[in-house]
Scaffold this active site. Structure first.
Site, PDB file in Angstrom:
ATOM      1  N   GLY A  39      13.970   0.918   4.358  1.00  0.00           N
ATOM      2  CA  GLY A  39      14.285   0.550   2.837  1.00  0.00           C
ATOM      3  C   GLY A  39      13.883   1.862   2.218  1.00  0.00           C
ATOM      4  N   GLU A  40      13.777   1.883   0.809  1.00  0.00           N
ATOM      5  CA  GLU A  40      13.086   2.888   0.171  1.00  0.00           C
ATOM      6  C   GLU A  40      11.599   2.831   0.078  1.00  0.00           C
ATOM      7  OE1 GLU A  40      14.352   5.963  -0.521  1.00  0.00           O
ATOM      8  OE2 GLU A  40      15.934   5.108   0.446  1.00  0.00           O
ATOM      9  N   HIS A  98      16.194   2.649  13.321  1.00  0.00           N
ATOM     10  CA  HIS A  98      16.542   1.453  12.894  1.00  0.00           C
ATOM     11  C   HIS A  98      17.073   0.439  14.160  1.00  0.00           C
ATOM     12  CE1 HIS A  98      16.034   1.986   8.779  1.00  0.00           C
ATOM     13  NE2 HIS A  98      16.702   3.161   8.924  1.00  0.00           N
ATOM     14  N   ARG A 145       8.849  12.065   4.875  1.00  0.00           N
ATOM     15  CA  ARG A 145       9.791  11.498   4.411  1.00  0.00           C
ATOM     16  C   ARG A 145      11.283  12.312   4.459  1.00  0.00           C
ATOM     17  NH1 ARG A 145       9.492  10.057  -1.007  1.00  0.00           N
ATOM     18  NH2 ARG A 145      11.122   8.730  -0.608  1.00  0.00           N
ATOM     19  N   CYS A 174      11.239   2.995  10.136  1.00  0.00           N
ATOM     20  CA  CYS A 174      11.682   4.087   9.082  1.00  0.00           C
ATOM     21  C   CYS A 174      10.810   3.908   7.965  1.00  0.00           C
ATOM     22  CB  CYS A 174      13.137   3.715   8.815  1.00  0.00           C
ATOM     23  SG  CYS A 174      13.954   4.930   7.680  1.00  0.00           S
ATOM     24  N   GLU A 205      16.839  -2.502  14.475  1.00  0.00           N
ATOM     25  CA  GLU A 205      17.434  -3.835  14.038  1.00  0.00           C
ATOM     26  C   GLU A 205      19.100  -3.596  13.695  1.00  0.00           C
ATOM     27  OE1 GLU A 205      15.823  -1.844  12.401  1.00  0.00           O
ATOM     28  OE2 GLU A 205      16.339  -1.699  10.450  1.00  0.00           O
ATOM     29  N   ILE A 254      18.535   7.006   9.505  1.00  0.00           N
ATOM     30  CA  ILE A 254      19.302   7.011   8.427  1.00  0.00           C
ATOM     31  C   ILE A 254      17.984   7.678   7.374  1.00  0.00           C
ATOM     32  CG2 ILE A 254      20.001   5.692   6.520  1.00  0.00           C
ATOM     33  CD1 ILE A 254      20.975   3.726   8.782  1.00  0.00           C
ATOM     34  N   ARG A 255      18.666   9.124   6.967  1.00  0.00           N
ATOM     35  CA  ARG A 255      17.414   9.771   6.141  1.00  0.00           C
ATOM     36  C   ARG A 255      16.045   9.547   6.746  1.00  0.00           C
ATOM     37  NH1 ARG A 255      18.596  10.646   0.468  1.00  0.00           N
ATOM     38  NH2 ARG A 255      16.597   9.539   0.109  1.00  0.00           N
TER      39      ARG A 255
END
Lengths: 294, 180
Positions: free
Chosen positions: B46-47, B160, B95, B75, B162, B124-125
């Protein structure tokens, strides 16, 4: 083997935005306020929808300098809007390395027949939809995230409710059909058959579904999450209110605790005035943004 | 077995689905009381700024630090576990280390201690682990950067699992939760 820009990578970022609030910001200062209030991403644009509505004229992609200023100001994902069908604006946004492109009805459409071929880009796209057929057409064109259109810049939630209910209800209906009936359903929806089959099988879209358009309060946020939104876009609702920082925090909190009325009550206390609102029913047909897109 | 998934913001739904598919009971965790009686906890992607603010708002930092059962962070979950955040692992996350979304990718990753073919991992990022203490075992690398680490009953990965169909890491996590 290493692959970039696969559909899983594009749709995956939207998965990570779930349960969060994506806020419209017009400069670096607002972007910092949004990030500090818990926004999971920001949408960089020159004017929020309520100002676009007020000003009239042609609304276009934002100044790249302004987008870059926002990218430098925050570490959360930065999205930006391109006009419907405006391939070149999308290419510019891709060159700027924004994290998501919104092919948006809030801007003045550049093509009244065709949307952008989103498969052609390595940056993922989010697109608006008012019903399931429209959502699946956008996904067929490569969109990796869908949002309701609502009626942006009004502060009136009724259109977002209509769109979210329409999408969810059509999804449930597909689940009741047998295989023989799906081709006709696809024809009626104007949607690709393979995607229709997938929705019938899985009971949901193959991408994340957010709500946009008209969210002004924590209770609006809770309502849309209860209706099946997986996260929220808030445009004019935050920075056109009397206390943006507080309202932003309250809507973030409401998005997480949407199912807990006591938390929504607490989040709603003493927020000051909401944005100046317009009843979307009182708008003329020529002022409705949700009708843009085909 | 009851597993919690931190659900303040982010990709918690995919973890819930995968864990249920493996036969676990799952509870979404939004407040400290939700941690009661759990056999293990997943901190999803998430963020990380959003999640940090949520942990502060809910007063979850201390209850998480004293959780005392296996934790699996993916992540942003890896970032939450690091020295700068919850301090539950002796690692320093960088990050967005791989860059903006345009540089997000998927790749085959060999994970030490996980048998069979490499795991198809979605980044992802994504962060990476820039530094770690002696008690930490780095169990996967991509382009020379550490992307997965184990310390006691904590497992943190920069990607990730998941989002794919390969359940091996979740199975190992459930086995660790079951071991208590």
């Amino acid at each position: 083997m290493r692959d970039e820009a696969t559909f899983r990578v594009k749709a995956g970022l939207a998965e990570m935005l779930k349960g969060g609030v994506i806020m419209d910001v017009v400069d670096a200062e607002q972007a910092r306020i949004a990030e500090a209030a818990g926004a999971s991403a920001v949408m960089a644009l020159e004017r929020v929808p309520s100002d676009i509505r007020r000003d009239g004229g042609v609304a276009r992609m934002s100044d790249p300098a302004m987008i870059k200023g926002i990218q430098d100001a925050v570490t959360i994902p930065v999205m930006a809007k391109a006009r419907i069908g405006h391939i070149a604006e999308a290419q510019v946004l891709e060159a700027l390395e924004v994290d998501y492109i919104d092919e948006s009805e809030v801007l003045t459409p550049a093509d009244e027949h065709n949307h952008i071929d989103k498969w052609d880009f390595s940056i993922p796209f989010v697109c608006g939809a008012t019903n399931l057929g429209e959502a699946l057409r956008r996904i067929g064109e490569g969109a990796a995230m869908i949002r309701s259109k609502g009626e942006a810049g009004t502060g009136d939630i009724v259109e977002a409710v209509r769109h979210m209910r329409a999408i969810r209800s059509d999804i449930r209906r597909l689940g009741t059909l047998d295989e023989t009936e799906l081709p006709t359903a696809a024809k009626e929806l104007g949607a690709p058959l393979d995607l229709v089959r997938g929705v019938a099988r899985e009971g949901g879209l193959p991408v994340v579904l957010f709500c946009a358009g008209g969210i002004a309060t924590p209770a609006d946020a809770s309502l849309m999450m209860q209706l099946g939104a997986e996260g929220l876009f808030v445009g004019s609702g935050i920075f056109k209110s009397s206390n943006p920082e507080r309202r932003a925090r309250a809507i973030v909190e409401a998005c997480t605790h949407f199912a807990d009325p006591m938390r929504i009550a607490q989040a709603s206390e003493g927020l000051g005035a909401a944005m100046d609102s317009l009843e979307s029913r009182a708008l003329g047909d020529d002022q409705l943004l949700a009708q843009r897109g085909w | 077995m009851l597993i919690g998934v931190l659900a303040l913001q982010g990709g918690f739904a995919a973890h819930v689905r995968m864990l249920r598919g493996l036969g676990a009971d799952v509870r979404e965790v939004r407040v400290a009381a939700d941690l009661e009686g759990l056999d293990g906890l997943v901190i999803p992607g998430g963020e990380s700024t959003t999640m940090t603010l949520g942990i502060e708002r809910e007063g979850l930092a201390e209850p998480l630090r004293s959780f005392g059962r296996p934790v699996f962070g993916t992540c942003a979950g890896l970032i939450m576990l690091d020295r700068e955040h919850l301090g539950m692992m002796d690692i320093e996350a960088r990050r967005n280390a791989f860059g903006r979304q345009v540089r997000s990718f998927e790749a085959d990753v060999e994970i030490s201690g996980v048998g069979g073919p490499p795991l198809r991992a979605v980044f992802i990022r994504a962060p990476w682990i820039a530094d770690h203490g002696d008690d930490v075992e780095i169990v996967a690398e991509v382009d020379g950067h550490s992307v997965a680490a184990r310390q006691g009953e904590m497992l943190a990965v920069a990607f990730h699992p998941e989002l794919g169909t390969d359940t091996r890491l979740h199975e190992r996590f459930l086995a660790a939760c079951n071991g208590r």
